[in-house]
Design a protein around this motif. Structure first.
Motif, PDB file in Angstrom:
ATOM      1  N   PRO A   1       0.759  -1.089  -0.005  1.00 48.51           N
ATOM      2  CA  PRO A   1      -0.191  -0.141   0.113  1.00 48.51           C
ATOM      3  C   PRO A   1       0.862   1.154  -0.060  1.00 48.51           C
ATOM      4  CG  PRO A   1       0.069  -0.936   2.181  1.00 48.51           C
ATOM      5  CD  PRO A   1       0.780  -1.840   1.298  1.00 48.51           C
ATOM      6  N   VAL A   2       0.157   2.437  -0.275  1.00 49.59           N
ATOM      7  CA  VAL A   2       0.639   3.648  -0.078  1.00 49.59           C
ATOM      8  C   VAL A   2       0.001   4.282   1.055  1.00 49.59           C
ATOM      9  CG1 VAL A   2       0.840   6.098  -0.890  1.00 49.59           C
ATOM     10  CG2 VAL A   2       1.441   4.286  -2.494  1.00 49.59           C
ATOM     11  N   ILE A   3       0.749   4.718   2.120  1.00 53.84           N
ATOM     12  CA  ILE A   3       0.143   4.948   3.317  1.00 53.84           C
ATOM     13  C   ILE A   3       0.407   6.534   3.271  1.00 53.84           C
ATOM     14  CG2 ILE A   3       0.411   5.099   5.973  1.00 53.84           C
ATOM     15  CD1 ILE A   3       1.436   2.473   5.932  1.00 53.84           C
ATOM     16  N   VAL A   4      -0.789   7.318   3.763  1.00 52.44           N
ATOM     17  CA  VAL A   4      -0.893   8.745   3.842  1.00 52.44           C
ATOM     18  C   VAL A   4      -1.337   9.111   5.270  1.00 52.44           C
ATOM     19  CG1 VAL A   4      -2.986   8.895   2.922  1.00 52.44           C
ATOM     20  CG2 VAL A   4      -1.743  10.866   3.018  1.00 52.44           C
ATOM     21  N   ALA A   5      -0.341  10.055   5.855  1.00 49.87           N
ATOM     22  CA  ALA A   5      -0.743  10.294   7.264  1.00 49.87           C
ATOM     23  C   ALA A   5      -1.069  11.810   7.330  1.00 49.87           C
ATOM     24  CB  ALA A   5       0.806  10.375   8.060  1.00 49.87           C
ATOM     25  N   VAL A   6      -2.115  12.014   7.931  1.00 51.49           N
ATOM     26  CA  VAL A   6      -2.879  13.364   8.248  1.00 51.49           C
ATOM     27  C   VAL A   6      -3.434  13.597   9.359  1.00 51.49           C
ATOM     28  CG1 VAL A   6      -3.551  13.494   5.701  1.00 51.49           C
ATOM     29  CG2 VAL A   6      -4.908  12.432   7.292  1.00 51.49           C
ATOM     30  N   GLY A   7      -3.454  14.549   9.744  1.00 51.13           N
ATOM     31  CA  GLY A   7      -3.919  15.096  11.068  1.00 51.13           C
ATOM     32  C   GLY A   7      -5.235  15.717  10.975  1.00 51.13           C
ATOM     33  N   ALA A   8      -5.764  16.439  12.360  1.00 45.18           N
ATOM     34  CA  ALA A   8      -7.060  17.097  12.278  1.00 45.18           C
ATOM     35  C   ALA A   8      -6.969  18.730  11.665  1.00 45.18           C
ATOM     36  CB  ALA A   8      -7.303  17.200  13.762  1.00 45.18           C
ATOM     37  N   HIS A   9      -6.941  18.758  10.250  1.00 42.70           N
ATOM     38  CA  HIS A   9      -6.530  20.040   9.755  1.00 42.70           C
ATOM     39  C   HIS A   9      -7.601  20.084   8.634  1.00 42.70           C
ATOM     40  CE1 HIS A   9      -4.432  23.128   7.973  1.00 42.70           C
ATOM     41  NE2 HIS A   9      -3.805  23.390   8.961  1.00 42.70           N
ATOM     42  N   HIS A  10      -7.699  21.395   8.310  1.00 44.94           N
ATOM     43  CA  HIS A  10      -8.790  21.767   7.248  1.00 44.94           C
ATOM     44  C   HIS A  10      -8.314  21.293   5.845  1.00 44.94           C
ATOM     45  CE1 HIS A  10      -6.316  25.350   7.058  1.00 44.94           C
ATOM     46  NE2 HIS A  10      -6.787  25.509   5.866  1.00 44.94           N
TER      47      HIS A  10
ATOM     48  N   VAL B   1      -3.775  10.756  12.524  1.00 47.26           N
ATOM     49  CA  VAL B   1      -2.931  10.873  13.465  1.00 47.26           C
ATOM     50  C   VAL B   1      -3.712  11.691  14.575  1.00 47.26           C
ATOM     51  CG1 VAL B   1      -0.867  11.495  14.465  1.00 47.26           C
ATOM     52  CG2 VAL B   1      -0.893  10.639  12.203  1.00 47.26           C
ATOM     53  N   ARG B   2      -4.115  10.991  15.856  1.00 48.58           N
ATOM     54  CA  ARG B   2      -4.782  11.611  16.982  1.00 48.58           C
ATOM     55  C   ARG B   2      -3.876  11.691  17.960  1.00 48.58           C
ATOM     56  NH1 ARG B   2      -8.293   8.306  20.685  1.00 48.58           N
ATOM     57  NH2 ARG B   2      -9.558  10.033  21.779  1.00 48.58           N
ATOM     58  N   GLN B   3      -3.440  12.878  18.276  1.00 49.18           N
ATOM     59  CA  GLN B   3      -2.316  13.126  19.308  1.00 49.18           C
ATOM     60  C   GLN B   3      -2.917  13.497  20.821  1.00 49.18           C
ATOM     61  OE1 GLN B   3       0.436  12.614  17.823  1.00 49.18           O
ATOM     62  NE2 GLN B   3       1.802  13.177  19.533  1.00 49.18           N
ATOM     63  N   THR B   4      -2.244  13.085  21.770  1.00 49.99           N
ATOM     64  CA  THR B   4      -2.496  13.343  23.102  1.00 49.99           C
ATOM     65  C   THR B   4      -1.330  14.253  23.644  1.00 49.99           C
ATOM     66  OG1 THR B   4      -3.455  11.256  23.520  1.00 49.99           O
ATOM     67  CG2 THR B   4      -2.737  12.383  25.591  1.00 49.99           C
ATOM     68  N   ALA B   5      -1.903  15.462  24.131  1.00 46.82           N
ATOM     69  CA  ALA B   5      -1.003  16.365  24.448  1.00 46.82           C
ATOM     70  C   ALA B   5      -0.717  16.116  25.996  1.00 46.82           C
ATOM     71  CB  ALA B   5      -1.694  17.988  24.432  1.00 46.82           C
ATOM     72  N   VAL B   6       0.444  15.992  26.348  1.00 44.96           N
ATOM     73  CA  VAL B   6       1.070  15.938  27.588  1.00 44.96           C
ATOM     74  C   VAL B   6       1.774  17.021  28.170  1.00 44.96           C
ATOM     75  CG1 VAL B   6       2.406  14.358  29.138  1.00 44.96           C
ATOM     76  CG2 VAL B   6       1.133  13.461  27.168  1.00 44.96           C
ATOM     77  N   VAL B   7       1.421  17.642  29.297  1.00 41.79           N
ATOM     78  CA  VAL B   7       2.026  18.949  29.712  1.00 41.79           C
ATOM     79  C   VAL B   7       2.131  18.791  31.390  1.00 41.79           C
ATOM     80  CG1 VAL B   7       2.402  21.370  29.731  1.00 41.79           C
ATOM     81  CG2 VAL B   7       1.421  20.434  27.623  1.00 41.79           C
ATOM     82  N   GLU B   8       3.342  18.824  31.867  1.00 42.91           N
ATOM     83  CA  GLU B   8       3.412  18.622  33.276  1.00 42.91           C
ATOM     84  C   GLU B   8       2.643  17.481  33.691  1.00 42.91           C
ATOM     85  OE1 GLU B   8       4.628  20.472  36.198  1.00 42.91           O
ATOM     86  OE2 GLU B   8       6.094  20.852  34.399  1.00 42.91           O
ATOM     87  N   GLU B   9       1.711  17.543  34.718  1.00 42.13           N
ATOM     88  CA  GLU B   9       0.806  16.208  34.996  1.00 42.13           C
ATOM     89  C   GLU B   9      -0.304  15.950  34.398  1.00 42.13           C
ATOM     90  OE1 GLU B   9      -0.618  19.513  37.242  1.00 42.13           O
ATOM     91  OE2 GLU B   9       1.304  18.543  37.142  1.00 42.13           O
TER      92      GLU B   9
ATOM     93  N   THR C   1     -11.887  13.700  20.091  1.00 46.62           N
ATOM     94  CA  THR C   1     -12.253  12.428  20.406  1.00 46.62           C
ATOM     95  C   THR C   1     -11.914  11.422  19.770  1.00 46.62           C
ATOM     96  OG1 THR C   1     -14.331  12.870  19.701  1.00 46.62           O
ATOM     97  CG2 THR C   1     -14.084  13.901  21.649  1.00 46.62           C
ATOM     98  N   GLU C   2     -12.489  10.226  20.002  1.00 48.37           N
ATOM     99  CA  GLU C   2     -12.494   9.120  19.257  1.00 48.37           C
ATOM    100  C   GLU C   2     -13.322   9.074  18.054  1.00 48.37           C
ATOM    101  OE1 GLU C   2     -12.466   4.185  19.440  1.00 48.37           O
ATOM    102  OE2 GLU C   2     -12.220   5.248  21.154  1.00 48.37           O
ATOM    103  N   ALA C   3     -14.470   9.712  18.604  1.00 49.16           N
ATOM    104  CA  ALA C   3     -15.593   9.654  17.527  1.00 49.16           C
ATOM    105  C   ALA C   3     -15.221  10.765  16.578  1.00 49.16           C
ATOM    106  CB  ALA C   3     -16.853  10.102  18.167  1.00 49.16           C
ATOM    107  N   GLN C   4     -14.464  11.844  16.958  1.00 47.71           N
ATOM    108  CA  GLN C   4     -14.149  12.911  15.784  1.00 47.71           C
ATOM    109  C   GLN C   4     -13.097  12.214  14.975  1.00 47.71           C
ATOM    110  OE1 GLN C   4     -13.073  15.883  18.575  1.00 47.71           O
ATOM    111  NE2 GLN C   4     -14.849  17.314  18.089  1.00 47.71           N
ATOM    112  N   ALA C   5     -12.187  11.530  15.520  1.00 44.70           N
ATOM    113  CA  ALA C   5     -11.255  11.174  14.589  1.00 44.70           C
ATOM    114  C   ALA C   5     -11.637   9.987  13.637  1.00 44.70           C
ATOM    115  CB  ALA C   5      -9.901  10.369  15.367  1.00 44.70           C
ATOM    116  N   GLN C   6     -12.557   9.125  14.045  1.00 47.04           N
ATOM    117  CA  GLN C   6     -13.258   7.839  13.084  1.00 47.04           C
ATOM    118  C   GLN C   6     -14.194   8.769  12.068  1.00 47.04           C
ATOM    119  OE1 GLN C   6     -15.528   5.413  15.579  1.00 47.04           O
ATOM    120  NE2 GLN C   6     -13.817   4.160  16.223  1.00 47.04           N
TER     121      GLN C   6
END
Length: 573
Positions: free
Chosen positions: A417-426, A451-459, A466-471
């Motif tokens: 396959p050809v894999i294309v990686a995209v994020g939540a962008h217009h 690509v659905r990223q989790t932001a991690v800052v301090e604790e 959301t998972e529903a938005q990504a789906q």
């Protein structure tokens, strides 16, 4: 994450709601360092011993720790904005009361109320910023990290300046600034939808049954024991006035911020989370031992405290990411459980240090702090395999991230396959369509990886969508491609922490899938942002065993190499 912008999106192009919360974050993160410059003044003016004054930290942090167990439940019932506003209001009231009282016991008590407000605020601030961001979630997260760093660095400076006028100054200053933040939050932050499911107040405690989360939490408890021993007692042997102490801890805060944002992700990417933490904890143990041995020499203590900022910045970032990597529970629950143990350690340390200092001498609490840093190393080592498996995603441990979730009915994979990686962008659709043309020209099926990223800052950790938005985003791509007659399948890549980790995870997936090519678009993030948390495209290109190409709707696809990546970063400037 991979939109085809010719120019980088600015993290500062955000709605007023994001700016309002970011301002509140600056003031909130000032809270701990703000009182350090006035500790000797409090002891002198209120006829209190250092051990009594240290209870300002204990009451604040222990209440914060206990409250962390319940803030998820509160937020899920009344909503993130109301929780945030309540926390701000509580901080305003109790900071003002602390400044108005005339006894050390009164300040200790009102600092406890301040800790309750702080827990309500920090548990929801990152999620509110991400939910309110319209200028791109990556930019909003950078803004949050900037607010954190600014608060840590400016807090001691402001505390020193106001403390030079009166010990009451820092308390009244926080109350006034937080009142401004409260008004701005009420005016500009919209109501946010409440979670569909109410979080149980017992969920964080139950989550500690998971070995990985408990191990990282105990390590954080030991680390914070040493950290807050230093914060609570280092100002005394320095023999400086409030203004000078403010400058010392400002230099310390600048190193904390710089190493947390810029250097920790780079070290993690190069050496791995566990090895960096081992070396870092050892470094902190040595620094604390130097403070203990040189406690009678103010210059030694000053230099050692400032240097410790570099180690603390690295530890703050990587410990939280380690927690999220090994935690098989929801992000907010993991954050609450980890925060509980972390703040408990920080709260108990000043109290115990005071008792030890009164019974022996001032060097003993620092030696104990050094020992807790060193003891954290074997605790971390006991969970080394879990953390290593989480980073390499071998599938041998409990569910960890980065993870791939199929979406829709898999298309026949009779060719690489050809894999294309995209994020939540217009402009994600344009990138996918360009990759579809590449797949058609090479006679390959197309795989869309969102690509659905989790932001991690301090604790804190917050999902950027959301998972529903990504789906829904992947389904929209597949439906559009199906209408064009393009064979395609979909995946959601959920990552924790920096973009480089997600890039390496995608490279592993591409190798396992036998991909012919991986296509990405131009990053919407600027070169400074990519240096801070790692470049997705750079990490993917270096780790991939197949060709990585840059697709742009207006240009022919071009393979990416180390040289072309350098050119892209130059163009982004």
């Amino acid at each position: 994450m991979s939109a085809p912008h010719a120019t980088a999106a600015s993290p500062f192009r955000q709605p007023r709601a994001v700016w309002a919360v970011a301002f509140a974050c600056v003031i909130s993160f000032m809270g701990i360092g703000l009182v350090d410059p006035i500790l000797p003044a409090l002891a002198e003016n209120l006829d209190a011993t250092p051990s009594q004054v240290s209870l300002l930290f204990s009451s604040y942090l222990i209440v914060t720790a206990v409250a962390m167990l319940f803030v998820g439940w509160v937020s899920s019932r009344i909503g993130a904005k109301r929780t945030l506003v309540t926390g701000l209001a509580v901080i305003v009231v109790f900071a003002a009361l602390a400044g108005a009282t005339d006894s050390i016991n009164g300040i200790v008590g009102f600092r406890a109320g301040w800790g309750l407000g702080n827990a309500l605020f920090i548990a929801t601030s990152l999620a509110v910023i991400v939910a309110s961001a319209s200028g791109g979630f990556s930019g909003a997260i950078i803004l949050y990290e900037t607010a954190l760093g600014l608060g840590i660095a400016v807090g001691p400076l402001l505390g020193g300046e106001l403390g030079g006028i009166s010990w009451r100054g820092p308390f009244f200053g926080v109350a006034a600034l937080m009142a401004v933040a409260l008004i701005a939050t009420l005016a500009f932050v919209p109501d946010l939808p409440r979670p569909k499911r109410v979080t149980s107040p017992l969920a964080p405690l139950k989550a500690l049954r998971h070995r990985g989360l408990l191990t990282m939490g105990i390590m954080a408890l030991l680390y914070n024991w040493g950290f807050f021993t230093m914060l609570g007692y280092a100002p005394y042997p320095m023999e400086l006035d409030a203004h000078e102490l403010g400058l010392v801890f400002t230099a310390w805060g600048l190193l904390v911020a710089a190493f947390s944002v810029f250097f920790a992700p780079r070290l993690q990417a190069r050496y791995g989370t566990a090895p960096v933490l081992y070396a870092n904890l050892l470094g902190l143990g040595i620094v604390m031992a130097v403070i203990a041995a040189g406690v009678t020499d103010p210059t030694t203590v000053i230099v050692a405290v400032i240097v410790s900022g570099a180690f603390i910045g690295i530890n703050n970032t990587l410990t939280t990411q380690a927690v999220m990597l090994v935690s098989p529970v929801e992000r907010p629950v993991a954050s609450s459980a980890y925060g509980f143990l972390r703040f408990i350690g920080g709260g108990l340390a000043p109290y115990v240090a005071g008792k030890l200092a009164d019974a022996t001498d001032l060097s003993v609490p620092f030696y104990l702090g050094a020992a807790t840093f060193l003891l954290a190393i074997p605790v971390l080592a006991s969970g080394h395999r879990l953390l290593r498996r989480a980073e390499t995603d071998t599938g041998e441990a409990e569910p960890v991230t980065p993870t791939l979730t199929p979406v829709g009915t898999p298309a026949p994979a009779d060719a690489p396959p050809v894999i294309v990686a995209v994020g939540a962008h217009h402009q994600a659709a344009a990138v996918v369509d360009a990759a579809a043309r590449l797949a058609r020209d090479t006679g390959s099926p197309l795989e869309v990886v969102h690509v659905r990223q989790t932001a991690v800052v301090e604790e804190q950790a917050a999902d950027t969508e959301t998972e529903a938005q990504a789906q829904a985003a992947v389904t929209a791509h597949l439906d559009r491609l199906g209408g064009l007659g393009v064979a395609a399948r979909g995946q959601i890549l959920t990552g924790v922490g920096d973009h480089a980790a997600a890039g390496r995870a995608l490279a592993r997936h591409a190798a396992e899938a036998g991909a012919r090519t991986v296509a990405v678009g131009r990053s919407p993030r600027g070169p400074l942002t990519q240096f801070a948390d790692g470049s997705f495209t750079s990490a993917l290109t270096h780790a991939a065993t197949c060709t990585v190409v840059l697709v742009d709707p207006d240009e022919e696809p071009r393979p990416l190499t180390a040289r072309s990546l350098t050119q892209l970063r130059s163009e982004a400037r």
